[in-house]
Design an enzyme around this catalytic site. Structure first.
Site, mmCIF file in Angstrom:
data_model
loop_
_atom_site.group_PDB
_atom_site.id
_atom_site.type_symbol
_atom_site.label_atom_id
_atom_site.label_comp_id
_atom_site.label_asym_id
_atom_site.label_seq_id
_atom_site.Cartn_x
_atom_site.Cartn_y
_atom_site.Cartn_z
ATOM 1 N N ASP A 1 -29.151 -63.519 -36.477
ATOM 2 C CA ASP A 1 -29.180 -64.854 -36.816
ATOM 3 C C ASP A 1 -27.746 -65.378 -37.845
ATOM 4 O O ASP A 1 -27.078 -64.289 -38.143
ATOM 5 C CB ASP A 1 -30.146 -65.319 -37.740
ATOM 6 C CG ASP A 1 -31.526 -65.430 -36.938
ATOM 7 O OD1 ASP A 1 -31.238 -65.722 -35.771
ATOM 8 O OD2 ASP A 1 -32.512 -65.515 -37.463
ATOM 9 N N TYR B 1 -33.755 -52.352 -39.983
ATOM 10 C CA TYR B 1 -33.218 -53.460 -41.007
ATOM 11 C C TYR B 1 -33.235 -52.850 -42.607
ATOM 12 O O TYR B 1 -34.370 -52.344 -42.873
ATOM 13 C CB TYR B 1 -33.849 -54.619 -40.540
ATOM 14 C CG TYR B 1 -33.622 -55.529 -39.611
ATOM 15 C CD1 TYR B 1 -32.420 -56.446 -39.644
ATOM 16 C CD2 TYR B 1 -34.252 -55.331 -38.255
ATOM 17 C CE1 TYR B 1 -32.183 -56.988 -38.301
ATOM 18 C CE2 TYR B 1 -34.173 -55.856 -37.079
ATOM 19 C CZ TYR B 1 -33.035 -56.809 -37.163
ATOM 20 O OH TYR B 1 -32.618 -57.531 -36.148
#
Length: 408
Positions: A154, A213
């Site tokens: 994003d 992540y």
């Protein structure tokens, strides 16, 4: 006359557990998360992208040279097939890129926006074969390549080893030419880590077995006025999040300080140890994370499409090397959350981080994240944490090795 659906108003999820009165509202979550000195984290990520620093500085020296190594060694089917005719005649290149999220509007190409995919495909346009180039010219389209990626990020999210690929029928294209062409487009913001030729069977997304992540959450107080500005920004974003996730629902401002229950004082701090305890309950389980997803299609709200398997979910305290005079010489204290899973839903990591922090502050039971998965409304979880702290570290194409983690 307004219909029943138009009159329906949602302002907050009604929790029923003993911690309901000490749990932050959605607005309070945003104020807390956005009121942190994110510039320090952004600067650290920028150094990582440009190769001026390493993640090892957060966690201290390791036995190996690098806990997380280049995913080049995990590329499947590196050897080309003997038959180089037909569809196998085309050459596939695997590209690993590192980019800073602050300078891009996410990965996916969108009209009028500065995206990583748009930049990469413009750069590799010069390597498109003549036939495809002429087809695009005849249609009045710019000559660009076509890339596929391991996972879209994003706006505001950084990546250190994002994997993408493209193919061409030209035989005169070298790895260095591709690397130079992409690096030339956005110096100091995007850097090609490596380029390699792989088998036609390689697909960055479908061949990947896991993604890692890292979320860095700063504890520094920063300047009060800057925090207030960020809080206001967070509230605006919160309203936008609701409208995107449920466009058919009306939204109203959530209760402020004067609307809180009298005599109830909500906590304003949490411990990293508690966040770590909450996250560990997710390890090694195949679970549906639909309550922790945002902006997913209705067809993906139930069943296997929402199921993810987390190999690793841990949190630990660390320090970012910092030269700012306002902070100690040994750097700013931060919380690092490391998540490794076979796949992640839209904004799942950011919602999971924010919810874990909220529940840790409220003093919830250790299995609260598992219980929240059984909720019927996504407002049971917290709104997404700021994208500034999120980073896609790497993508793996071999079986996950738990020893190759930062947090144990």
């Amino acid at each position: 006359m307004a219909t029943e659906a138009e009159e329906k108003v949602y302002n907050h999820y009604a929790h029923t557990d003993p911690c309901k009165d000490s749990r932050w509202t959605a607005r309070e979550c945003y104020e807390f998360m956005y009121g942190k000195p994110w510039k320090v984290v952004n600067d650290f990520y920028l150094d990582l992208v440009n190769g001026h620093s390493s993640l090892a500085e957060l966690f201290g020296p390791k036995d190996d040279d690098d806990t997380v190594r280049s995913s080049d060694e995990y590329a499947p089917e590196n050897s080309l097939p003997d038959d180089q005719s037909g569809r196998w005649a085309r050459v596939t290149f695997k590209i690993i890129v590192s980019y800073h999220g602050e300078y891009f509007d996410g990965w996916q190409k969108q009209p009028g926006l500065n995206t990583v995919q748009g930049l990469v495909e413009r750069s590799i346009g010069m390597f498109v074969d003549d036939r495809k180039a002429q087809q695009r010219k005849d249609k009045g389209l710019p000559v660009e390549g076509m890339s596929v990626v391991a996972g879209r990020t994003d706006k505001g999210v950084t990546a250190l080893n994002q994997v993408c690929s493209f193919y061409t029928w030209r035989k005169d294209v070298s790895n260095e030419e591709i690397k130079h062409a992409i690096n030339f487009e956005a110096p100091e913001k995007l850097r090609v880590v490596s380029v390699s030729q792989v088998s036609r069977a390689f697909h960055p997304n479908f061949c990947a077995k896991w993604r890692r992540y890292l979320y860095i959450f700063p504890f520094g107080e920063g300047d009060c006025r800057e925090q207030t500005s960020e809080m206001d920004k967070g509230q605006r974003c919160w309203k936008s999040e609701i409208s995107e996730d449920n466009p058919e629902e009306k939204t109203i401002d959530l209760p402020g300080e004067k609307d809180k229950l009298e005599g109830v004082k909500k906590p304003t701090s949490f411990t990293v140890r508690r966040v770590d305890q909450l996250l560990q309950h997710l390890q090694g389980k195949l679970l549906s994370y639909r309550m922790f997803a945002r902006d997913t299609k209705a067809s993906r709200n139930t069943g296997p499409p929402t199921e993810c398997f987390l190999y690793h979910a841990r949190a630990a305290e660390a320090r970012i090397p910092c030269t700012n005079k306002d902070h100690a010489t040994d750097g700013m204290k931060v919380m690092c959350i490391e998540l490794v899973g076979n796949r992640f839903l839209r904004r799942m990591v950011r919602v999971l981080v924010a919810t874990a922090v909220r529940e840790a502050a409220a003093g919830s039971e250790e299995d609260v994240l598992l219980k929240l998965m059984e909720a019927t409304c996504r407002r049971a979880t917290a709104p997404p944490a700021p994208p500034d702290g999120l980073c896609l570290v790497d993508v793996g194409y071999s079986d996950f090795d738990p020893q190759k983690c930062f947090i144990h």
